[in-house]
Design an enzyme around this catalytic site. Structure first.
Site, PDB file in Angstrom:
ATOM      1  CE  LYS A 144      -6.141  42.266  53.209  1.00  0.00           C
ATOM      2  NZ  LYS A 144      -7.469  42.824  53.553  1.00  0.00           N
ATOM      3  CB  SER A 195      -8.498  40.537  56.435  1.00  0.00           C
ATOM      4  OG  SER A 195      -8.766  41.505  55.444  1.00  0.00           O
ATOM      5  CB  SER A 226     -10.315  44.108  56.224  1.00  0.00           C
ATOM      6  OG  SER A 226     -11.011  42.948  56.595  1.00  0.00           O
TER       7      SER A 226
END
Lengths: 455, 74
Positions: free
Chosen positions: A74, A149, A173
């Site tokens: 990420k 996310s 997330s």
């Protein structure tokens, strides 16, 4: 191909890290324009590291289960020499000076970092729609969100662009996108995995963890993140004698019909396999949303206060609004939220005192359409953000480890997911239960994983 | 500070800063704050908790932070 399968083939001479990495890069070339999972593809560096991994193995140096495994990160985690964008224009010009400790651990474990993935700006959202790089899309249906996310991370694994990914989880997330994309997502116990070198959302609720294709893979990556490169796969707990608890009130009150049906079917299969399933109540579960909100808004506002003053227009409008909200919170309400957090911790601890794990759905709805602000859930319509956070945020507040495991698919072919929650500071114990339950949670009708790296 | 007066001040400040879009977000936050203050884990200087009044507070709070706040002050 799972990490476990790749490792077997690698050591049997049936595949090389260079080949697996090249297949991931080929898939990125083919599918990233459609899915927008990656912000940065590190193709040349990945090729170089994959060849190094192959040379090391040929020379007799085996770094462990992640040796030569292509992994995505990420884009909120620092990798030396490249930007950490956090999917925001606020970070324009940033270049990380050093690897985050989790990246250093992955490199020591032999992982090949293939690129950095898209996310909801500053990890402050559940859909991945608000990103300076455009929305990531769900491999099962590109008109839908991959969740967030860590949406790009989940999409990268589900689409076979990486064998695993590293995400962060402040309200769900990791688990939300894992559920939306039909893969496994592990939020370890609070504080176990370093968050240094990771752009924070809430320093008191952020967790770093893996998104992977199986519980075993998630376990191997989790241990690598801890610096334990030579971990063994988890040993399954015997199903007979296992005691799981369903916190039905609140957690099962608001579910899509298909999600509910897949959850009940998973419970039936587990009971049929000899697992004892009780129903319990977490008394203050319904208070979790205001508790969570007052903590996350205050923590996030503290980190962003300076840039909200100096470059407010660089934030996406909705993310900016959420951050600005936090600047108005009163200290007395933050303290009330901390008190609520302690109560919830104790209640989840108590629920687990007589049980191995809690079991509940991961996400009340299937992946929502991109652009939807509200979604139908049963007989009501709910705001997307609230409903997506509903079942995951309690365990960011309490810090208990939790894992999302695919449980099947809806009538329209979208993934559903079941969540197991373990005792605090006992992520390994949770993984032993999870690996035992995984084949029973996954129905025969589970959607095929999109990833086909290595065949 | 009551939720009612907090919301009034916060909304005025948001407007002063040219952020009128914050208004609905702050109203939503006010509802969450009202619910948080009504939770029965809160302790009070009288030695009581919110437990006895929480049901009434919540029913009036969800739609109207102002009415909830007024009831708590009375």
């Amino acid at each position: 191909m799972t990490i476990e399968e790749f490792g077997r083939r690698l050591r049997a001479g049936g595949i090389t890290s260079a080949q697996a990495t090249e297949e991931c890069l080929t898939r990125i070339d083919a599918d990233n324009p459609r899915l927008n999972a990656f912000i940065l593809v590190m193709a040349e560096e990945a090729r170089r590291h994959a060849h190094e991994a192959d040379r090391e193995l040929a020379a007799g140096r085996d770094r462990g289960p992640l040796h030569g495994v292509p992994v995505s990160l990420k884009d909120i985690v620092d990798v030396r020499g490249v930007p950490t964008t956090a999917a925001s224009r606020v970070r324009d010009g940033h270049v990380a000076e050093r690897d985050a400790p989790v990246v250093a651990h992955l490199r020591q474990a032999g992982a090949v970092i293939i690129g950095k993935t898209n996310l909801h700006e500053f990890a402050f959202g559940t859909t991945n729609e608000e990103s300076a790089f455009g929305p990531a899309r769900n491999p099962h249906d590109p008109s839908r969100s991959p969740g967030g996310s860590s949406g790009g991370s989940a999409a990268s694994v589900a689409a076979g662009m990486a064998l695993a990914s590293i995400g962060t989880d402040t309200g769900g997330s990791i688990r939300i996108p894992a559920a939306a994309c039909g893969i496994v997502g592990l939020k370890p116990s609070l504080g176990e995995v370093s968050t240094d070198g990771v752009v924070p959302l809430s320093r008191t609720m952020d967790h770093v963890g893996p998104l992977a294709q199986s519980v075993t893979d998630a376990c191997l990556v989790y241990h690598a993140l801890l610096g334990d490169a030579h971990a063994m796969p988890p040993v399954p707990m015997p199903l007979h004698g296992l005691r799981l608890a369903v916190p039905r009130k609140y957690f099962c009150d608001l579910l899509d019909d298909d999600v509910s049906a897949r959850f009940e079917a998973a419970l039936d299969r587990l009971r049929g396999a000899g697992v004892h399933v009780d129903e319990i109540a977490i008394q203050h579960a319904a208070d979790v949303a205001p508790v969570y909100l007052h903590i996350v808004l205050a923590d996030a506002a503290a980190y962003h206060a300076s840039t909200l003053e100096t470059m407010p227009d660089r934030y996406s409008p909705n993310v900016r609004t959420r951050l600005e909200m936090g600047r108005y919170l009163l200290a007395e309400d933050y303290v009330r939220a901390l008190a609520g957090r302690d109560v919830l911790k104790r209640e989840v601890d108590a629920a687990l005192a007589q049980h191995d794990t809690l079991i509940l759905p991961s996400l009340p709805i299937p992946a929502p359409p991109i652009g939807a602000s509200s979604v139908p859930v049963g007989k009501t319509t709910e705001p997307v953000r609230n409903v997506m956070l509903r079942l995951t945020q309690p365990f960011n507040v309490t810090g208990h480890p939790a894992i999302a495991i695919p449980s099947g698919q809806t009538s329209t072919g979208l993934p559903t997911s079941v969540q197991l929650v373990g005792c605090r500071a006992q992520t390994d114990a949770l993984l032993k239960v999870a690996v035992a339950c995984e084949p029973h949670i996954m129905s025969a009708a589970s959607p095929p994983r999109s990833g086909k790296v290595g065949g | 500070m009551t939720v009612e007066s907090w919301l009034k001040a916060a909304t005025a400040d948001a407007e002063r800063l040219g952020l009128p879009e914050l208004k609905s977000a702050l109203e939503s936050l006010a509802r969450a704050t009202t619910a948080l203050r009504a939770a029965d884990f809160n302790e009070h200087a009288t030695g009581s908790s919110s437990r006895q009044s929480s049901v009434v507070s919540r029913q009036s709070a969800v739609g109207s932070p102002q009415s909830s706040d007024s009831s708590r002050r009375s």
